[in-house]
Scaffold this motif. Structure first.
Motif, PDB file in Angstrom:
ATOM      1  N   ASN A  47       0.765  -1.281   0.052  1.00 59.87           N
ATOM      2  CA  ASN A  47       0.007   0.091   0.064  1.00 59.87           C
ATOM      3  C   ASN A  47       0.861   1.257   0.010  1.00 59.87           C
ATOM      4  O   ASN A  47       1.473   1.350   0.825  1.00 59.87           O
ATOM      5  CB  ASN A  47      -0.972   0.167   1.263  1.00 59.87           C
ATOM      6  N   PRO A  48       0.745   2.108  -0.865  1.00 58.38           N
ATOM      7  CA  PRO A  48       1.759   3.231  -1.058  1.00 58.38           C
ATOM      8  C   PRO A  48       1.220   4.353  -0.075  1.00 58.38           C
ATOM      9  O   PRO A  48       0.340   4.286   0.367  1.00 58.38           O
ATOM     10  CB  PRO A  48       1.382   3.889  -2.441  1.00 58.38           C
ATOM     11  N   GLU A  49       2.281   5.097   0.411  1.00 59.41           N
ATOM     12  CA  GLU A  49       2.148   6.028   1.516  1.00 59.41           C
ATOM     13  C   GLU A  49       2.010   7.211   0.855  1.00 59.41           C
ATOM     14  O   GLU A  49       2.692   7.757  -0.102  1.00 59.41           O
ATOM     15  CB  GLU A  49       3.360   5.926   2.412  1.00 59.41           C
ATOM     16  N   GLU A  50       1.329   8.172   1.055  1.00 59.55           N
ATOM     17  CA  GLU A  50       1.021   9.675   0.785  1.00 59.55           C
ATOM     18  C   GLU A  50       2.401  10.326   0.729  1.00 59.55           C
ATOM     19  O   GLU A  50       2.959  10.298   1.765  1.00 59.55           O
ATOM     20  CB  GLU A  50      -0.016  10.284   1.436  1.00 59.55           C
ATOM     21  N   GLY A  51       2.781  10.789  -0.372  1.00 63.45           N
ATOM     22  CA  GLY A  51       4.151  11.527  -0.485  1.00 63.45           C
ATOM     23  C   GLY A  51       5.367  10.809  -0.458  1.00 63.45           C
ATOM     24  O   GLY A  51       6.395  11.584  -0.350  1.00 63.45           O
ATOM     25  N   ARG A  52       5.360   9.586  -0.559  1.00 63.04           N
ATOM     26  CA  ARG A  52       6.554   8.906  -0.672  1.00 63.04           C
ATOM     27  C   ARG A  52       6.622   7.904  -1.871  1.00 63.04           C
ATOM     28  O   ARG A  52       5.759   7.108  -2.222  1.00 63.04           O
ATOM     29  CB  ARG A  52       6.689   7.640   0.680  1.00 63.04           C
ATOM     30  N   ALA A  53       7.595   8.271  -2.627  1.00 65.92           N
ATOM     31  CA  ALA A  53       7.977   7.473  -3.921  1.00 65.92           C
ATOM     32  C   ALA A  53       8.265   6.151  -3.577  1.00 65.92           C
ATOM     33  O   ALA A  53       8.868   5.754  -2.372  1.00 65.92           O
ATOM     34  CB  ALA A  53       8.968   7.974  -4.690  1.00 65.92           C
ATOM     35  N   SER A  54       7.712   5.132  -4.427  1.00 66.00           N
ATOM     36  CA  SER A  54       8.406   3.753  -4.061  1.00 66.00           C
ATOM     37  C   SER A  54       8.450   2.857  -5.447  1.00 66.00           C
ATOM     38  O   SER A  54       8.028   3.326  -6.515  1.00 66.00           O
ATOM     39  CB  SER A  54       7.103   3.036  -3.506  1.00 66.00           C
ATOM     40  N   ILE A  55       9.335   1.903  -5.456  1.00 69.60           N
ATOM     41  CA  ILE A  55       9.517   1.069  -6.669  1.00 69.60           C
ATOM     42  C   ILE A  55       8.279   0.207  -6.483  1.00 69.60           C
ATOM     43  O   ILE A  55       7.399   0.139  -5.811  1.00 69.60           O
ATOM     44  CB  ILE A  55      10.918   0.307  -6.553  1.00 69.60           C
ATOM     45  N   TYR A  56       8.166  -0.586  -7.623  1.00 71.76           N
ATOM     46  CA  TYR A  56       6.991  -1.731  -7.405  1.00 71.76           C
ATOM     47  C   TYR A  56       7.834  -3.132  -7.473  1.00 71.76           C
ATOM     48  O   TYR A  56       8.882  -3.146  -7.237  1.00 71.76           O
ATOM     49  CB  TYR A  56       6.364  -1.659  -9.005  1.00 71.76           C
ATOM     50  N   LYS A  57       6.977  -3.977  -6.932  1.00 73.32           N
ATOM     51  CA  LYS A  57       7.194  -5.219  -6.198  1.00 73.32           C
ATOM     52  C   LYS A  57       8.382  -6.059  -6.925  1.00 73.32           C
ATOM     53  O   LYS A  57       9.266  -6.491  -6.150  1.00 73.32           O
ATOM     54  CB  LYS A  57       6.005  -5.882  -6.213  1.00 73.32           C
ATOM     55  N   SER A  58       8.595  -6.026  -8.307  1.00 71.13           N
ATOM     56  CA  SER A  58       9.468  -6.761  -9.080  1.00 71.13           C
ATOM     57  C   SER A  58      10.842  -6.077  -9.398  1.00 71.13           C
ATOM     58  O   SER A  58      11.470  -6.659 -10.302  1.00 71.13           O
ATOM     59  CB  SER A  58       8.728  -7.336 -10.325  1.00 71.13           C
ATOM     60  N   VAL A  59      10.759  -4.716  -9.027  1.00 67.52           N
ATOM     61  CA  VAL A  59      11.924  -3.983  -9.405  1.00 67.52           C
ATOM     62  C   VAL A  59      13.263  -5.007  -9.166  1.00 67.52           C
ATOM     63  O   VAL A  59      13.544  -4.956  -7.940  1.00 67.52           O
ATOM     64  CB  VAL A  59      11.894  -2.668  -8.710  1.00 67.52           C
ATOM     65  N   VAL A  60      14.169  -4.790 -10.096  1.00 67.68           N
ATOM     66  CA  VAL A  60      15.543  -5.224  -9.955  1.00 67.68           C
ATOM     67  C   VAL A  60      16.564  -3.854 -10.222  1.00 67.68           C
ATOM     68  O   VAL A  60      16.066  -3.484 -11.315  1.00 67.68           O
ATOM     69  CB  VAL A  60      15.814  -6.270 -10.918  1.00 67.68           C
ATOM     70  N   ILE A  61      17.368  -3.764  -9.612  1.00 65.54           N
ATOM     71  CA  ILE A  61      18.240  -2.392  -9.556  1.00 65.54           C
ATOM     72  C   ILE A  61      18.782  -2.448 -10.949  1.00 65.54           C
ATOM     73  O   ILE A  61      19.208  -3.525 -11.388  1.00 65.54           O
ATOM     74  CB  ILE A  61      18.929  -2.064  -8.174  1.00 65.54           C
ATOM     75  N   ASN A  62      19.118  -1.378 -11.787  1.00 67.04           N
ATOM     76  CA  ASN A  62      19.606  -1.531 -13.102  1.00 67.04           C
ATOM     77  C   ASN A  62      21.145  -0.977 -12.828  1.00 67.04           C
ATOM     78  O   ASN A  62      21.877  -0.772 -13.769  1.00 67.04           O
ATOM     79  CB  ASN A  62      18.888  -0.627 -13.974  1.00 67.04           C
ATOM     80  N   THR A  63      21.641  -0.995 -11.612  1.00 66.94           N
ATOM     81  CA  THR A  63      23.025  -0.521 -11.516  1.00 66.94           C
ATOM     82  C   THR A  63      23.680  -1.689 -10.924  1.00 66.94           C
ATOM     83  O   THR A  63      23.142  -2.572  -9.806  1.00 66.94           O
ATOM     84  CB  THR A  63      23.109   0.399 -10.447  1.00 66.94           C
ATOM     85  N   SER A  64      24.765  -2.292 -11.325  1.00 68.44           N
ATOM     86  CA  SER A  64      25.647  -3.226 -10.943  1.00 68.44           C
ATOM     87  C   SER A  64      26.081  -3.003  -9.444  1.00 68.44           C
ATOM     88  O   SER A  64      26.358  -2.159  -8.868  1.00 68.44           O
ATOM     89  CB  SER A  64      26.628  -3.763 -11.950  1.00 68.44           C
ATOM     90  N   LYS A  65      26.199  -4.277  -8.956  1.00 66.02           N
ATOM     91  CA  LYS A  65      26.807  -4.087  -7.342  1.00 66.02           C
ATOM     92  C   LYS A  65      28.101  -3.558  -7.310  1.00 66.02           C
ATOM     93  O   LYS A  65      28.662  -2.962  -6.216  1.00 66.02           O
ATOM     94  CB  LYS A  65      26.410  -5.243  -6.629  1.00 66.02           C
ATOM     95  N   GLU A  66      28.882  -3.595  -8.238  1.00 59.64           N
ATOM     96  CA  GLU A  66      30.171  -3.363  -8.336  1.00 59.64           C
ATOM     97  C   GLU A  66      30.126  -1.860  -8.407  1.00 59.64           C
ATOM     98  O   GLU A  66      31.110  -1.026  -7.716  1.00 59.64           O
ATOM     99  CB  GLU A  66      31.073  -3.892  -9.213  1.00 59.64           C
ATOM    100  N   MET A  67      29.115  -1.217  -9.195  1.00 56.76           N
ATOM    101  CA  MET A  67      29.252   0.130  -9.265  1.00 56.76           C
ATOM    102  C   MET A  67      28.472   0.720  -8.149  1.00 56.76           C
ATOM    103  O   MET A  67      28.589   2.357  -7.976  1.00 56.76           O
ATOM    104  CB  MET A  67      28.317   0.638 -10.431  1.00 56.76           C
ATOM    105  N   MET A  68      27.618   0.231  -7.386  1.00 58.62           N
ATOM    106  CA  MET A  68      26.645   0.875  -6.497  1.00 58.62           C
ATOM    107  C   MET A  68      27.057   0.681  -5.139  1.00 58.62           C
ATOM    108  O   MET A  68      26.575   1.631  -4.527  1.00 58.62           O
ATOM    109  CB  MET A  68      25.254   0.486  -6.774  1.00 58.62           C
ATOM    110  N   CYS A  69      27.965  -0.244  -4.864  1.00 56.60           N
ATOM    111  CA  CYS A  69      28.345  -0.313  -3.382  1.00 56.60           C
ATOM    112  C   CYS A  69      28.896   0.750  -2.720  1.00 56.60           C
ATOM    113  O   CYS A  69      29.429   1.612  -3.407  1.00 56.60           O
ATOM    114  CB  CYS A  69      29.141  -1.587  -3.461  1.00 56.60           C
ATOM    115  N   PHE A  70      28.599   0.860  -1.568  1.00 57.21           N
ATOM    116  CA  PHE A  70      29.420   1.982  -0.603  1.00 57.21           C
ATOM    117  C   PHE A  70      30.824   1.385  -0.542  1.00 57.21           C
ATOM    118  O   PHE A  70      31.182   0.258  -0.615  1.00 57.21           O
ATOM    119  CB  PHE A  70      28.955   1.816   0.816  1.00 57.21           C
ATOM    120  N   SER A  71      31.861   2.526  -0.799  1.00 57.16           N
ATOM    121  CA  SER A  71      33.351   2.149  -0.864  1.00 57.16           C
ATOM    122  C   SER A  71      33.608   1.491   0.393  1.00 57.16           C
ATOM    123  O   SER A  71      34.996   0.887   0.454  1.00 57.16           O
ATOM    124  CB  SER A  71      34.087   3.280  -1.219  1.00 57.16           C
ATOM    125  N   ASP A  72      32.982   2.035   1.477  1.00 59.69           N
ATOM    126  CA  ASP A  72      33.534   1.367   2.742  1.00 59.69           C
ATOM    127  C   ASP A  72      32.861   0.170   3.491  1.00 59.69           C
ATOM    128  O   ASP A  72      32.963  -0.179   4.500  1.00 59.69           O
ATOM    129  CB  ASP A  72      33.526   2.582   3.757  1.00 59.69           C
TER     130      ASP A  72
END
Ligand SMILES: Cc1cc2nc3c(=O)[nH]c(=O)nc-3n(C[C@H](O)[C@H](O)[C@H](O)COP(=O)(O)OP(=O)(O)OC[C@H]3O[C@@H](n4cnc5c(N)ncnc54)[C@H](O)[C@@H]3O)c2cc1C
Length: 132
Positions: A47-72
């Motif tokens: 159930n979406p919350e008012e004022g908060r953006a959300s992805i949909y249920k099946s979303v897979v991120i389009n950034t690879s984990k090597e590119m998106m990970c926190f460096s630390d």
């Protein structure tokens, strides 16, 4: 001398990294998150919350984990290269736990951005829902 207090708005990934950066610089972060949890856009709810953006249920991120990970704080080896949204959120939770960030977040709070003048360096909050 007391540390300078810094208001961080939102407990999404930007807020989490901001809290950590403040701590590394000797600042005192106070993060206001209007919902009751971290993750922002990546915390899927049926159930979406008012004022908060959300992805949909099946979303897979389009950034690879090597590119998106926190460096630390690297993404675990057993996570796929392109993660399902639930794994992205899990990673953010692991990051918050690793660096003990949750204690700086005031949930169900929004900052009062009307403040100016001498009070400007004293973050305050109004409950985002009556009675909280
Ligand atoms: C549909 C969609 C798909 C996306 N897919 C990808 C992707 O595949 N890969 C990628 O890298 N990026 C993607 N993004 C980009 C996404 O914006 C970032 O990945 C990331 O979520 C941004 O983090 P954030 O913390 O800035 O914002 P958010 O994740 O939106 O978090 C903001 C937080 O701030 C809180 N908040 C907002 N206003 C207030 C306030 N006034 N007071 C208190 N709390 C407040 C909200 O409740 C929320 O928890 C996508 C974005 C969208 C919209």
């Amino acid at each position: 001398m007391t540390n300078k207090r810094i208001a961080v708005i939102g407990g999404g990934v930007s807020g989490l990294t901001s809290i950590k950066c403040c701590l590394e610089e000797g600042l005192e972060p106070v993060c206001f998150e209007r919902t009751d949890d971290i993750g922002g856009l990546w915390r899927f709810q049926d159930n979406p919350e008012e004022g908060r953006a959300s992805i949909y249920k099946s979303v897979v991120i389009n950034t690879s984990k090597e590119m998106m990970c926190f460096s630390d704080y690297l993404i675990p080896d057993h996570f796929p290269n392109y993660m399902h949204n639930s794994q992205v959120l899990e990673y953010f939770r692991m990051y918050a736990k690793e660096f003990d960030l949750l204690k700086y977040i005031r949930f169900k709070r929004e900052p009062n951005l009307e403040i100016s003048g001498p009070q400007a360096d004293a973050p305050t909050a109004e409950p985002s829902q009556p009675g909280l």
